[in-house]
Design a protein around this motif. Sequence first.
Motif, short mmCIF file in Angstrom:
data_model
loop_
_atom_site.label_atom_id
_atom_site.label_comp_id
_atom_site.label_asym_id
_atom_site.label_seq_id
_atom_site.Cartn_x
_atom_site.Cartn_y
_atom_site.Cartn_z
N UNK A 163 0.83 -1.20 0.00
CA UNK A 163 0.00 0.00 0.00
C UNK A 163 0.86 1.24 0.00
N UNK A 164 1.93 1.23 0.79
CA UNK A 164 2.82 2.40 0.86
C UNK A 164 3.43 2.69 -0.50
N UNK A 165 3.89 1.62 -1.16
CA UNK A 165 4.48 1.79 -2.49
C UNK A 165 3.45 2.37 -3.44
N UNK A 166 2.23 1.85 -3.35
CA UNK A 166 1.16 2.28 -4.24
C UNK A 166 0.84 3.74 -4.04
N UNK A 167 0.71 4.15 -2.78
CA UNK A 167 0.39 5.55 -2.48
C UNK A 167 1.54 6.45 -2.92
N UNK A 168 2.78 5.99 -2.68
CA UNK A 168 3.94 6.79 -3.11
C UNK A 168 3.92 6.98 -4.62
N UNK A 169 3.57 5.92 -5.34
CA UNK A 169 3.50 6.02 -6.80
C UNK A 169 2.41 7.00 -7.23
N UNK A 170 1.30 7.02 -6.47
CA UNK A 170 0.20 7.92 -6.79
C UNK A 170 0.61 9.37 -6.57
N UNK A 186 3.81 10.80 -6.27
CA UNK A 186 4.76 11.25 -7.30
C UNK A 186 4.21 10.81 -8.63
N UNK A 187 4.50 11.53 -9.67
CA UNK A 187 3.86 11.15 -10.93
C UNK A 187 4.84 10.50 -11.88
N UNK A 188 5.70 9.64 -11.33
CA UNK A 188 6.65 8.96 -12.21
C UNK A 188 5.93 8.03 -13.17
N UNK A 189 4.80 7.46 -12.68
CA UNK A 189 3.98 6.61 -13.55
C UNK A 189 2.65 7.34 -13.74
N UNK A 190 2.09 7.34 -14.95
CA UNK A 190 0.81 8.03 -15.18
C UNK A 190 -0.27 7.61 -14.20
N UNK A 191 -1.03 8.58 -13.68
CA UNK A 191 -2.02 8.36 -12.62
C UNK A 191 -3.02 7.26 -12.97
N UNK A 192 -3.56 7.37 -14.16
CA UNK A 192 -4.63 6.43 -14.53
C UNK A 192 -4.14 4.99 -14.46
N UNK A 193 -2.88 4.79 -14.80
CA UNK A 193 -2.30 3.46 -14.76
C UNK A 193 -2.11 3.01 -13.32
N UNK A 194 -1.63 3.95 -12.49
CA UNK A 194 -1.35 3.62 -11.10
C UNK A 194 -2.59 3.16 -10.34
N UNK A 195 -3.73 3.83 -10.65
CA UNK A 195 -4.96 3.47 -9.94
C UNK A 195 -5.32 2.02 -10.16
N UNK A 196 -4.94 1.51 -11.32
CA UNK A 196 -5.35 0.14 -11.65
C UNK A 196 -4.35 -0.91 -11.15
N UNK A 197 -3.21 -0.47 -10.63
CA UNK A 197 -2.19 -1.43 -10.21
C UNK A 197 -2.67 -2.50 -9.23
N UNK A 198 -3.44 -2.13 -8.20
CA UNK A 198 -3.90 -3.19 -7.28
C UNK A 198 -4.72 -4.26 -7.99
#
Lengths: 89, 243
Positions: A15-22, A24-36
């Motif tokens: 979860x921490x990694x996921x929130x950190x990714x959200x 910072x925008x190193x990965x596009x947001x829309x993609x990050x939301x779907x990671x889980x």
Amino acid sequence: MKHIFKIAAILVAISVIWIALLESSTVPRSYTWLLPIYLVVALGCYGLFMVGYGLMFFPTCPQEAVLLQQDIVEAKDFLAKKGVDVGSE
Amino acid sequence: MEAAAAGRKRAYSIIVPTYNERLNIALIVYLIFKHLPDVNFEIIVVDDGSPDGTQDIVKQLQQVYGEDFVLLRARPRKLGLGTAYLHGLKHASGEFVVIMDADLSHHPKYLPSFIRKQKETGADVVTGTRYVKNGGVHGWNLMRKLTSRGANVLAQTLLQPGASDLTGSFRLYKRDVLEDLISSCVSKGYVFQMEMIVRATRKGYHIEEVPITFVDRVFGISKLGGSEIVEYLKGLVYLLLTT
């Protein structure tokens, strides 16, 4: 309660990694939301693969049934001679 | 340990819980003696008041093999597997205890490999596994194999149990390890066997596995229904939360 803590710790770390990714925008947001969801699907695929693989290579031993029958005959023979009732089932 | 037990010292005590195993108990006793020719052991039959005369057969076996080697320690009625082991333990004089089923799904010919494995590795628990290359199962249809495999993958992923065959009940324990584990387990049936192995892993006991073959002759009679699956899942959650 030790093992569940290990699992909880792993979930927290993810979860921490996921929130950190959200954040910072190193990965596009829309993609990050779907990671889980991708993670859950990947886990599911892994599980299905393990079940299918295990099923395909499930160890069987048909010859053991034959050997067992031979053992039963041998045992009944010996025991009957010694006066043990091996009649009914 | 009762006073009489102190008089005889065995290396191995083999506890066989029985219920209506009139024929199988005789066959099992014969096969155990056949496959352990130079081993100092005793067989403890814990019969739960079988109506089919199992105890009479055990008494006949005592005439053939000796009361010091075939012990009958019966109970009035079905009182559960965990307590059957405890009951057998009370009368066991062995340094090691083997538990096995009486219905011939566990073949005594594997007993030497359990003993050898324990001697080689000094393990606290040696458990038989059906799910490795030299092991195997006979008598299961596809559905049964599927549920077994699915249950196993789920349990391995969630619990990291330290053994490949969780519900197996063909095992050798060091005596004090068995006492310790039984006193900390509360489940019933096959979940009890799972709990034993998971707790053994959690407590840091040294566990080894030997391949065994399992010939299921009763599968046709007992079906694996929805209620068994629910019981299993409940058992998994319980083990997940408490071990």
